[in-house]
Each structure stands twice: as C-alpha cells, then as structure tokens.
Design an enzyme around this catalytic site. Sequence first.
Site, PDB file in Angstrom:
ATOM      1  N   PRO A 195       0.846  -1.198   0.000  1.00 27.29           N
ATOM      2  CG  PRO A 195       0.061  -0.991   2.190  1.00 27.29           C
ATOM      3  CD  PRO A 195       0.825  -1.908   1.288  1.00 27.29           C
TER       4      PRO A 195
ATOM      5  CB  CYS B  69       3.413   5.220   7.416  1.00 28.94           C
ATOM      6  SG  CYS B  69       3.730   6.760   6.523  1.00 28.94           S
TER       7      CYS B  69
ATOM      8  CE  LYS C  31       4.403  -2.600   3.933  1.00 32.41           C
ATOM      9  NZ  LYS C  31       5.372  -1.567   4.331  1.00 32.41           N
TER      10      LYS C  31
ATOM     11  CG  HIS D 146      10.163  -1.701   5.187  1.00 34.32           C
ATOM     12  ND1 HIS D 146       9.947  -1.550   3.838  1.00 34.32           N
ATOM     13  CD2 HIS D 146      11.311  -1.040   5.463  1.00 34.32           C
ATOM     14  CE1 HIS D 146      10.930  -0.825   3.326  1.00 34.32           C
ATOM     15  NE2 HIS D 146      11.759  -0.503   4.294  1.00 34.32           N
TER      16      HIS D 146
ATOM     17  CG  ASN E  34       7.891  -4.124   2.196  1.00 31.30           C
ATOM     18  OD1 ASN E  34       7.719  -3.108   2.865  1.00 31.30           O
ATOM     19  ND2 ASN E  34       7.971  -4.072   0.890  1.00 31.30           N
ATOM     20  N   GLY E  35      10.944  -4.885   1.455  1.00 34.23           N
ATOM     21  CA  GLY E  35      12.097  -4.005   1.490  1.00 34.23           C
ATOM     22  C   GLY E  35      13.163  -4.358   0.472  1.00 34.23           C
ATOM     23  CG  ASP E  36      16.243  -2.417  -0.061  1.00 35.12           C
ATOM     24  OD1 ASP E  36      15.535  -1.404  -0.187  1.00 35.12           O
ATOM     25  OD2 ASP E  36      17.273  -2.445   0.641  1.00 35.12           O
TER      26      ASP E  36
ATOM     27  N   GLY F  71       7.125  -2.681  -3.159  1.00 35.05           N
ATOM     28  CA  GLY F  71       6.622  -1.315  -3.126  1.00 35.05           C
ATOM     29  C   GLY F  71       7.193  -0.450  -4.230  1.00 35.05           C
ATOM     30  NE  ARG F  72      11.493   2.449  -1.594  1.00 36.65           N
ATOM     31  CZ  ARG F  72      12.719   2.618  -1.123  1.00 36.65           C
ATOM     32  NH1 ARG F  72      13.341   3.768  -1.312  1.00 36.65           N
ATOM     33  NH2 ARG F  72      13.322   1.631  -0.483  1.00 36.65           N
TER      34      ARG F  72
END
Length: 342
Positions: A17, A101, A140, A170, A203-205, A227-228
């Site tokens: 998200p 966040c 999350k 994350h 999650n992450g990278d 995500g990104r």
Amino acid sequence: MKIGDLDLGEKPVFLAPMEDVTDPSFRYMCKHFGADMMYTEFINADGLIRDAGSTVAKLNIFDYERPIGIQLYGHIIDSMVEAAKIATEANPDVIDINFGCPVKKIANRGAGSGMMRDVPKMVEMTRRIVEATHLPVTVKTRLGWDDQSKNIVEIAERLQDVGIKAITIHGRTRAQLYKGNADWTLIGEVKRNPRMHIPVIGNGDIDGPEKAKEMFDRYGVDGIMIGRATYGRPWIFAEVKHYLKKGELMKPLTTREKVDIARKHFEQSLKFKGLKTGMLEMRRHFSSYFKGLPHFKEIRLKLLTTLEPDEVHDLLNLIEERYGDYVVGSDVNPSPWADKQD
C-alpha cells in the site's frame, strides 16, 4: 499461504500500500500482471470517521481486484476501531493496520511506525480492531523505532497473540526511513520463531525477480511485498512469477510494449480520477515507465507538464514511433534516435 481462510497459493507476491500510488488505476495494472494480493492507499481513520470525501473514496474496491485489503492508520484507538467498522462495510478481504509508515507528520503523532514507541498501545489497538470486525486483520510494520529498539520478534508474537492473521515486516527501522539497505535478518528470525504460526511477509528492497527468489530461499518467508520497484513497472509481478516458476528471466519489454501499458494505465487513471487529478497523478508513472530511454528529455518534459489528454496520446504515439523495439539496457539499439542529441 493462507490469511485466515483466504488461500493465496504458494509464494504469493503482494503489492504494498502506497499513498498516491496504489489507486484503482495502478492496482488495475498490477492485477493484470499477476499481483496475488493488493491494498488500497493507506486511509486516515480520522478522515474516514469525518466522512471526508477524498478519504472515503479510497474505500472503493472492485471484484476483479480481489483479494484486496483496506489499510488504516491512526493513533487513537477508538477512532481506529470505528474506522475498521466502516472499512468492513466496504467488504474487503482483509483489514490491514499501518504500523510502518515512517513519514514524519504521521509517525511523530504516534501513528504508523510511531506506534512502535508504545508497544502496549499498539497491541491494545490491534486487539480492539480484531474484535470489531469479522474480517481477517493483518499488520504491516518495521523492525523497530531505531537501532536501539529493534523489537520486532517480541512485537510479532504479541500481535499474533491478540489475533492477527498475518504480519508484513519492512526490513528497516523508522529512523532509517528508506535509507540504507533493508535488513532481512530479523524478518528471518520472526519466521523461524517456533512460537509463530501465522504467515510472515517480507518487504524491502525487492527490485527484481532474482532478489525476490533470494528472499524466499534465504529467509523462508511465506510471501513477499513489493513497493517502490513497482513504479512504472507493474509487470514486475509477471517477472517474479516467471522466474520463480521457470528459473529464467522473462524477456525484457520493448519500448513499444511499455507504451501500450502506459496508455492503458493512463486511460484507467482518467476513468477513476477524472481529467485533472488523473493527469497529475500519472506524471510520476510516465517518468518511471520510460526511464533509461536515450535523448528523452524533451518528450519527458512535455509528458510531465501537459494538461491535455490528446497531447499525452500524441506523445505516447511519438515514443512508440521513435523508439519502437528498443530495450533499455540492451546492446542492440534499433532506434535511429540513439545517436541524436537532446
């Protein structure tokens, strides 16, 4: 992997998200390319309770998106509980709580990852939300507030004990924001904890299929969330699934294929957001879709400044005409524009 009774299959790939990114038009594209589970943009509990139009609009979900989760954030327990009840009426498959966040204006008032500074409140909020809905509740979050408080192993257990059905972690602290490299070591520890029995999503990278496979293999997570790396690349889900299944990289997309995807995305953005907002919110995606094209400055500037949809279509046609079957990063460049100067 299951979230409650929701069966997502083996090694599912999730769309993270993201505010101002995971709107219906972008979710439409990610689902087309195989995202197993998606989430709305995160929703402010207070705005939902106040019936703020822009906030309520984020509850809009569609059957073709399923399974889909609605993610909520806030720092007041009663408000979050009430928001969870409202979100439940929108009939998502999952209610997700945003404890991750890192944005200053959110975290510093105790919402998002700011909740990691008050673990008892975090646990109590989660317990109350679980009791307030019949839907599976997930969370999350991050490794901790900072390097001195990486307490995710304890937090994961406590959240599981009050009834969450899955946790996404994350691999950074709040203090890191998005700097440095994500550390999956503690994500792996949570997964290996013999007292944990709910799915753990990492999650992450994750920026490509090889990294996705490495995270599954090295840390044993039940799912991964991207995500990104999805910016301007909704087909990353197809790339990851192809690699996990066949052990080989999917053939890279040509510029012509990317233009077709960008055009469909643009049409969906106008459909869901209207002319003005749809145009403005596509700008970040256009820039990402065509990243790496040589001598593209002039066209990029026009894409990022025009407010006319017809001009956007003309520019997309021009990109297709000029770059055709060119593949970014390829040694073979069929475009006659490769040798031209900006």
